[in-house]
Design a protein around this motif. Sequence first.
Motif, short mmCIF file in Angstrom:
data_model
loop_
_atom_site.label_atom_id
_atom_site.label_comp_id
_atom_site.label_asym_id
_atom_site.label_seq_id
_atom_site.Cartn_x
_atom_site.Cartn_y
_atom_site.Cartn_z
N GLY A 43 11.83 0.75 -1.71
CA GLY A 43 11.97 2.18 -1.92
C GLY A 43 11.16 2.95 -0.88
N ASP A 44 10.32 3.86 -1.35
CA ASP A 44 9.46 4.63 -0.45
C ASP A 44 8.13 3.94 -0.19
N LEU A 45 7.88 2.82 -0.88
CA LEU A 45 6.62 2.11 -0.72
C LEU A 45 6.72 1.05 0.37
N VAL A 46 5.74 1.05 1.25
CA VAL A 46 5.69 0.10 2.35
C VAL A 46 4.37 -0.65 2.24
N LEU A 47 4.44 -1.98 2.20
CA LEU A 47 3.26 -2.81 2.20
C LEU A 47 3.11 -3.40 3.60
N LEU A 48 1.98 -3.11 4.24
CA LEU A 48 1.72 -3.57 5.60
C LEU A 48 0.53 -4.53 5.58
N GLY A 49 0.72 -5.68 6.20
CA GLY A 49 -0.37 -6.63 6.37
C GLY A 49 -0.89 -6.54 7.79
N THR A 50 -2.17 -6.81 7.96
CA THR A 50 -2.77 -6.75 9.29
C THR A 50 -3.33 -8.12 9.66
N SER A 51 -3.49 -8.34 10.95
CA SER A 51 -4.10 -9.58 11.40
C SER A 51 -5.62 -9.53 11.28
N ASN A 52 -6.17 -8.36 10.91
CA ASN A 52 -7.61 -8.28 10.66
C ASN A 52 -7.88 -8.12 9.16
N GLN A 53 -7.16 -8.91 8.38
CA GLN A 53 -7.39 -9.16 6.96
C GLN A 53 -7.39 -7.95 6.04
N ALA A 54 -6.40 -7.08 6.17
CA ALA A 54 -6.29 -5.94 5.27
C ALA A 54 -4.83 -5.75 4.87
N LEU A 55 -4.63 -5.15 3.71
CA LEU A 55 -3.31 -4.76 3.23
C LEU A 55 -3.32 -3.26 3.03
N PHE A 56 -2.26 -2.60 3.48
CA PHE A 56 -2.10 -1.15 3.33
C PHE A 56 -0.86 -0.89 2.48
N LEU A 57 -1.00 -0.10 1.43
CA LEU A 57 0.14 0.35 0.65
C LEU A 57 0.39 1.81 1.02
N VAL A 58 1.57 2.09 1.57
CA VAL A 58 1.89 3.42 2.11
C VAL A 58 3.10 3.99 1.39
N ASP A 59 3.02 5.25 0.98
CA ASP A 59 4.19 5.99 0.52
C ASP A 59 4.76 6.68 1.75
N ILE A 60 5.82 6.13 2.30
CA ILE A 60 6.34 6.62 3.58
C ILE A 60 6.98 8.00 3.43
N SER A 61 7.47 8.35 2.24
CA SER A 61 8.06 9.68 2.05
C SER A 61 7.01 10.78 2.12
N LYS A 62 5.77 10.47 1.74
CA LYS A 62 4.68 11.45 1.77
C LYS A 62 3.75 11.23 2.96
N CYS A 63 4.00 10.19 3.75
CA CYS A 63 3.09 9.81 4.86
C CYS A 63 1.67 9.68 4.36
N GLU A 64 1.52 8.96 3.24
CA GLU A 64 0.22 8.82 2.60
C GLU A 64 -0.12 7.35 2.38
N VAL A 65 -1.32 6.97 2.78
CA VAL A 65 -1.83 5.64 2.48
C VAL A 65 -2.40 5.69 1.07
N LEU A 66 -1.78 4.93 0.15
CA LEU A 66 -2.20 4.96 -1.24
C LEU A 66 -3.39 4.05 -1.50
N LYS A 67 -3.37 2.86 -0.93
CA LYS A 67 -4.44 1.88 -1.15
C LYS A 67 -4.67 1.06 0.11
N VAL A 68 -5.90 0.68 0.31
CA VAL A 68 -6.27 -0.28 1.35
C VAL A 68 -7.06 -1.37 0.67
N LEU A 69 -6.62 -2.60 0.85
CA LEU A 69 -7.35 -3.74 0.32
C LEU A 69 -7.81 -4.58 1.50
N GLN A 70 -9.10 -4.64 1.69
CA GLN A 70 -9.63 -5.48 2.76
C GLN A 70 -9.98 -6.82 2.15
N VAL A 71 -9.27 -7.85 2.60
CA VAL A 71 -9.42 -9.18 2.02
C VAL A 71 -10.75 -9.80 2.41
N SER A 72 -11.11 -9.71 3.67
CA SER A 72 -12.40 -10.21 4.11
C SER A 72 -12.72 -9.65 5.48
#
Length: 166
Positions: free
Chosen positions: A120-149
Motif C-alpha cells: 500500500g502506502d507503507l514502504v519498508l526499507l532495509g539498509t546495509s548499515n543495520q537499520a530498518l525504515f518504515l515510511v508512509d510514502i503518501s505523506k513522505c513521512e518516516v514512521l519508525k526507524v529500528l536500528q538493529v545494531s
Amino acid sequence: QKRGIFGKLPAPRNPAGIWYSGQPGSAWLVGDNGCIYTIVGNAAASCRTISPNTALGCVAALEDGRWLAAGVDGFLYIGVSDPNPRLLHRLAIGEGLVGAEAELYRSTAVPRFSNISVRGDLVLLGTSNQALFLVDISKCEVLKVLQVSHPVAAWGMDFHPSLSIL
C-alpha cells in the motif's frame, strides 16, 4: 564484444535490484552506476541515470504504477516509465522525508538503502548499515526507524528490568 541484455546502454558492473513493473514481460532494474533500466522481455529497452554519483540499492513498484528506487546515498527516487524512465521526485531525510526518528538517525549516519518492500502506502526499507525504515510514502513521512545494531558491533546489551517477561 557481447554486451548481454544491455546492448548499447551503459551496463552496471553490479545490478542491485529488479522488480516486476506490473506490465506483462516488463521489469525495472537498478545498478551500481546510478541508472534505472526498463527491461522488456530479455533486453534493456531504455535507461536513465537518476543518481549520477552513487549506486542505487533497490527498486520496487508503487501501487499507482510509479517506481521507487533507493540509493546507498540515503535518497529515495520516485518516477514513472512511459516507456522511458523519468524521475519525478528525489527525497531524503530532512529534504522531503520528515519524522523525528529519521532526523535522529540522520544526525549520526546516512542510510545506505539496500532492500525494499512495499505494501500500500507503507514502504519498508532495509539498509546495509543495520537499520530498518518504515515510511508512509503518501505523506513522505518516516514512521519508525529500528536500528538493529551498530555497523561494527552491538555496543551493549542488558536484561529487561522485569524478569517476569523471561
